[in-house]
Design an enzyme around this catalytic site. Structure first.
Site, PDB file in Angstrom:
ATOM      1  CE  LYS A  71      -3.777  -2.321   2.421  1.00 29.38           C
ATOM      2  NZ  LYS A  71      -4.633  -2.290   3.626  1.00 29.38           N
ATOM      3  CE1 TYR A 108      -9.894  -2.836   0.430  1.00 28.26           C
ATOM      4  CE2 TYR A 108      -9.138  -1.061  -0.985  1.00 28.26           C
ATOM      5  CZ  TYR A 108      -8.871  -2.018  -0.032  1.00 28.26           C
ATOM      6  OH  TYR A 108      -7.607  -2.145   0.476  1.00 28.26           O
ATOM      7  CG  ASN A 149      -3.154  -2.671   6.988  1.00 31.22           C
ATOM      8  OD1 ASN A 149      -3.048  -2.269   5.841  1.00 31.22           O
ATOM      9  ND2 ASN A 149      -4.169  -3.399   7.390  1.00 31.22           N
ATOM     10  CG  HIS A 156      -5.067  -6.481  -0.029  1.00 26.88           C
ATOM     11  ND1 HIS A 156      -6.216  -6.654   0.711  1.00 26.88           N
ATOM     12  CD2 HIS A 156      -5.230  -7.194  -1.174  1.00 26.88           C
ATOM     13  CE1 HIS A 156      -7.044  -7.429   0.021  1.00 26.88           C
ATOM     14  NE2 HIS A 156      -6.481  -7.766  -1.124  1.00 26.88           N
ATOM     15  CD  GLU A 203      -8.316  -9.339  -3.566  1.00 26.72           C
ATOM     16  OE1 GLU A 203      -7.188  -9.862  -3.355  1.00 26.72           O
ATOM     17  OE2 GLU A 203      -9.051  -8.923  -2.648  1.00 26.72           O
TER      18      GLU A 203
END
Length: 138
Positions: free
Chosen positions: A10, A50, A117, A120, A131
């Site tokens: 990310k 998402y 974080n 992913h 994905e």
């Protein structure tokens, strides 16, 4: 079982120069990186990824964070790579992530409405296929 998974480093991981460290963890486990791209995320791509969160009140915080800088996306393969990668990442909340996991070692607490974080990873073979199709068209 040999399988593929989608992974993403990310914007916080890219910005902090952690791409090599994250990729190194995959390679140290003998997983094969089959495809790798650095890119900016469009709103359309983010909403496809998402899709189950678009209508949630916290989605705008996620969108702002995820579009704040480039991400590195990839496809990794190997025996039980989905489960292994998820274990290597650690739990979603950086405060609860154990030392030795990517999130436990590198992630920070929530900032600006989004958990930063670092990574992913797909949570199931079905998610991985979905994905990979969204991000790589494969």
């Amino acid at each position: 079982m040999q399988e593929q998974t989608f992974f993403m480093i990310k914007p916080d991981g890219v910005k902090r120069g952690l791409v090599g460290k994250v990729l190194g963890r995959l390679e140290n486990r003998d997983f094969r990186i089959e495809d790798l791209q650095m890119r900016m995320i469009t709103r359309e791509l983010l909403e496809a990824h998402y899709a189950d969160l678009v209508d949630k009140s916290f989605f705008e915080g996620i969108a702002t964070f995820m579009m704040s800088g480039p991400v590195v996306t990839g496809i990794a393969s190997g025996p039980d790579v989905i489960k292994s990668w998820r274990t290597m990442m650690g739990v979603t909340d950086p405060v609860l992530a154990l030392p030795g996991t990517i999130r436990g070692d590198f992630a920070r607490a929530q900032e600006n409405g989004a958990i930063q974080n670092i990574v992913h990873g797909s949570d199931s073979p079905e998610s991985a296929r979905r994905e990979i199709q969204i991000w790589f068209g494969k």
